[in-house]
Design a protein around this motif. Structure first.
Motif, short mmCIF file in Angstrom:
data_model
loop_
_atom_site.label_atom_id
_atom_site.label_comp_id
_atom_site.label_asym_id
_atom_site.label_seq_id
_atom_site.Cartn_x
_atom_site.Cartn_y
_atom_site.Cartn_z
N ASP A 29 0.81 -1.21 0.00
CA ASP A 29 0.00 0.00 0.00
C ASP A 29 0.85 1.27 0.00
O ASP A 29 0.36 2.34 -0.34
N ARG A 30 2.10 1.15 0.40
CA ARG A 30 2.96 2.34 0.45
C ARG A 30 3.75 2.55 -0.83
O ARG A 30 3.97 3.69 -1.26
N VAL A 31 4.21 1.46 -1.44
CA VAL A 31 5.16 1.60 -2.55
C VAL A 31 4.48 2.11 -3.82
O VAL A 31 5.15 2.69 -4.69
N ASN A 32 3.16 1.93 -3.94
CA ASN A 32 2.52 2.37 -5.18
C ASN A 32 2.61 3.88 -5.37
O ASN A 32 2.62 4.37 -6.49
N PHE A 33 2.73 4.64 -4.26
CA PHE A 33 2.91 6.09 -4.39
C PHE A 33 4.25 6.39 -5.05
O PHE A 33 4.34 7.23 -5.96
N ALA A 34 5.33 5.72 -4.59
CA ALA A 34 6.65 5.97 -5.15
C ALA A 34 6.69 5.62 -6.63
O ALA A 34 7.26 6.35 -7.44
N LEU B 22 4.07 -4.96 -9.60
CA LEU B 22 2.64 -4.98 -9.87
C LEU B 22 2.11 -3.57 -10.10
O LEU B 22 1.32 -3.33 -11.03
N ALA B 23 2.55 -2.62 -9.26
CA ALA B 23 2.09 -1.24 -9.43
C ALA B 23 2.58 -0.67 -10.75
O ALA B 23 1.83 0.04 -11.44
N GLY B 24 3.83 -0.97 -11.10
CA GLY B 24 4.35 -0.48 -12.39
C GLY B 24 3.52 -0.99 -13.55
O GLY B 24 3.18 -0.24 -14.47
N TRP B 25 3.16 -2.27 -13.50
CA TRP B 25 2.34 -2.86 -14.57
C TRP B 25 0.94 -2.25 -14.58
O TRP B 25 0.40 -1.93 -15.64
N ILE B 26 0.35 -2.08 -13.40
CA ILE B 26 -1.01 -1.51 -13.32
C ILE B 26 -1.02 -0.07 -13.82
O ILE B 26 -1.92 0.33 -14.56
N VAL B 27 0.00 0.71 -13.44
CA VAL B 27 0.07 2.11 -13.88
C VAL B 27 0.13 2.19 -15.40
O VAL B 27 -0.57 2.99 -16.03
N VAL B 28 0.96 1.35 -16.00
CA VAL B 28 1.11 1.38 -17.46
C VAL B 28 -0.13 0.83 -18.16
O VAL B 28 -0.57 1.36 -19.19
N PHE C 164 -3.43 0.16 -16.75
CA PHE C 164 -4.77 0.63 -16.38
C PHE C 164 -4.81 2.07 -15.87
O PHE C 164 -5.89 2.65 -15.76
N GLY C 165 -3.68 2.63 -15.49
CA GLY C 165 -3.65 3.95 -14.89
C GLY C 165 -3.26 3.88 -13.42
O GLY C 165 -3.55 2.89 -12.74
N TRP C 166 -2.64 4.95 -12.93
CA TRP C 166 -2.09 4.92 -11.57
C TRP C 166 -3.18 4.75 -10.51
O TRP C 166 -2.93 4.20 -9.43
N GLN C 167 -4.41 5.22 -10.80
CA GLN C 167 -5.47 5.16 -9.79
C GLN C 167 -5.77 3.73 -9.35
O GLN C 167 -6.06 3.47 -8.18
N TRP C 168 -5.70 2.80 -10.29
CA TRP C 168 -6.10 1.43 -9.99
C TRP C 168 -5.12 0.72 -9.06
O TRP C 168 -5.50 -0.24 -8.38
N SER C 169 -3.86 1.15 -9.01
CA SER C 169 -2.93 0.51 -8.09
C SER C 169 -3.35 0.77 -6.64
O SER C 169 -3.23 -0.11 -5.78
N PHE C 170 -3.87 1.96 -6.35
CA PHE C 170 -4.34 2.27 -5.00
C PHE C 170 -5.63 1.52 -4.68
O PHE C 170 -5.80 0.99 -3.58
N ILE C 171 -6.54 1.48 -5.62
CA ILE C 171 -7.83 0.82 -5.39
C ILE C 171 -7.65 -0.68 -5.14
O ILE C 171 -8.19 -1.25 -4.18
#
Length: 434
Positions: free
Chosen positions: A22-27, A150-156, A158-165
């Motif tokens: 939950d923390r690393v997706n911001f970075a 996972l966050a890097g893949w989601i950002v590319v 689906f968009g950065w918002q979905w990594s938090f959700i």
């Protein structure tokens, strides 16, 4: 023989794993967030600072709350709280909104390490304490290793918002498992065998209250001062290498978001290895040396190696060797996390009784995380002026104070006195009826 205590420790690992995802997706999302909102690097640093300050400050009451609510329901409150605000993060439409949501998220995450300390204290045998603490705590690095990719893949994709959700939703899914499996203390768990209860060796704390005289003895001793300095300095070092490597790779070597995430995940993997090995390594040292000598070896030797790797990373960054720099930064995380089973578990050793563990640990960990919050301001200011390599090099000064504290400020007389007082308090508690 059943190993129910390992199931509790594993579930604690899962919670910490989710927490650090939950923390690393911001970075990882910083470049995309900056592009959408127009934030400069100073504003990004302030957002990180607000989260870190709330996280650090709420460690102080968070440890006390952990003692009062206990492992089972206290974690439900904390995990549910920060998961909800992780999901809410993409809906912060302004800079003020980012400050508010990230601060509320940080407040909910604050008791996570006091809970880990209480888990190790209540559910692990004394001879397994470092191993239990660090194996559960290694989620701090498995989370970012998996989360960065996972966050890097989601950002590319689906968009950065979905990594938090999606990351926040994962935390909510863990809640029912925690409620069903975890109990505050071994004697409350009817599924625990008599043999395993004997191995754990802990006694009922139902009639035990916080030992305030003992707590004062901890904080007004040379050992307490030395431990505060260790937590203070490690907070700066930890937050530097745990959260800012993706930005280091992106802005220094002009890597893509996904490639930066991949190389930063190497540090998470190596950091996990250090955390995982730290417990057995330090339990081994305690079996072969007196406790203070073991703690000094376990903390000072790996931190000295970490400092050498920082120096080498300055040279490779100057030559433009991005991949070698990432490897050296990963080795820093490997070495510095090998120290954790020494100095962090010392707080469990010197806490005056079990009912005080969360409070005492919360104070020390609060100091660590307040410094971690200021790390965001200091590091982004240094990076803006001098570049990320020299900003990361600032960790060397904090590593030096760490080494002085463990080797020279903590003294044998006060350390031994505090450990003996804690052992006497635990031994004097009557056994729970079976």
């Amino acid at each position: 023989m059943a190993r129910r205590r390992y199931l509790i420790i594993f579930l604690m690992f899962v919670v910490i794993f989710i927490n650090y995802m939950d923390r690393v997706n911001f970075a990882v999302s910083i470049p995309a967030i900056r592009q959408e909102f127009g934030f400069d690097l100073h504003q990004i640093g302030k957002i990180a600072f607000v989260w870190g300050l709330a996280y650090g400050v709420f460690n102080f009451p968070g440890g006390w709350i952990a003692d009062r609510l206990g492992l089972r329901w206290g974690m439900v409150v904390a995990l549910g709280w920060w998961s909800v605000f992780t999901i809410a993060t993409p809906f912060a439409g302004s800079l003020a909104g980012w400050y508010a949501v990230r601060a509320l998220m940080g407040a909910g995450e604050a008791p996570i390490w006091p809970y880990n300390a209480k888990t190790a204290n209540s559910w692990a045998a004394p001879s397994e304490r470092s191993t239990a603490y660090t194996w559960a705590g290694s989620g701090q690095y498995v989370g970012p290793a998996v989360g960065s990719l996972l966050a890097g893949w989601i950002v590319v994709r689906f968009g950065w918002q979905w990594s938090f959700i999606l990351f926040g939703a994962a935390g909510l899914l863990v809640l029912p498992f925690w409620i069903v499996i975890v109990r505050d203390r071994p004697e409350q768990d009817r599924r625990l065998s008599a043999g395993e209860r004997e191995i754990i060796g802990n006694r009922s704390t139902a009639s035990e209250s916080a030992d305030w005289a003992g707590i004062r003895a901890v904080f007004f001793s040379r050992t307490g001062v030395g431990m505060l300095l260790i937590y203070l300095t490690f907070g700066y070092v930890l937050f530097t290498f745990l959260y800012w490597v993706p930005s280091y790779m992106f802005y220094t070597f002009h890597m893509s978001i996904l490639k930066s995430a991949v190389w930063s995940s190497l540090g998470s993997v190596l950091g996990f290895a250090g955390f995982f090995l730290s417990g057995p390594f330090n339990d081994y040292l305690v079996r072969h040396f007196d406790r203070l000598t073991a703690r000094r070896i376990g903390a000072a030797l790996p931190m000295a190696i970490a400092a050498c790797c920082v120096v080498l990373s300055l040279l490779t960054a100057r030559s433009g060797a991005g991949q070698m720099t990432a490897i050296l930064l990963g080795l820093v995380q490997l070495a510095m996390n090998t120290t954790v089973g020494a100095w962090a578990v010392s707080i469990i050793d010197i806490s005056p009784n079990q009912a005080s563990t969360g409070f005492v640990y919360g104070i020390f960990n609060g100091v660590l995380n307040v410094m971690g919050a200021f790390n965001s301001i200091i590091l982004t200011s240094l990076a803006s002026t001098y570049g990320f390599p020299l900003a990361f090099g600032s960790a060397l000064a904090f590593m030096a104070v760490f080494l002085v504290s463990i080797l020279f400020i903590i003294d044998r007389a006060s350390y031994t006195s505090l450990v003996e007082r804690a052992q006497h308090a635990r031994a004097s508690i009557p056994a729970a009826p079976r």
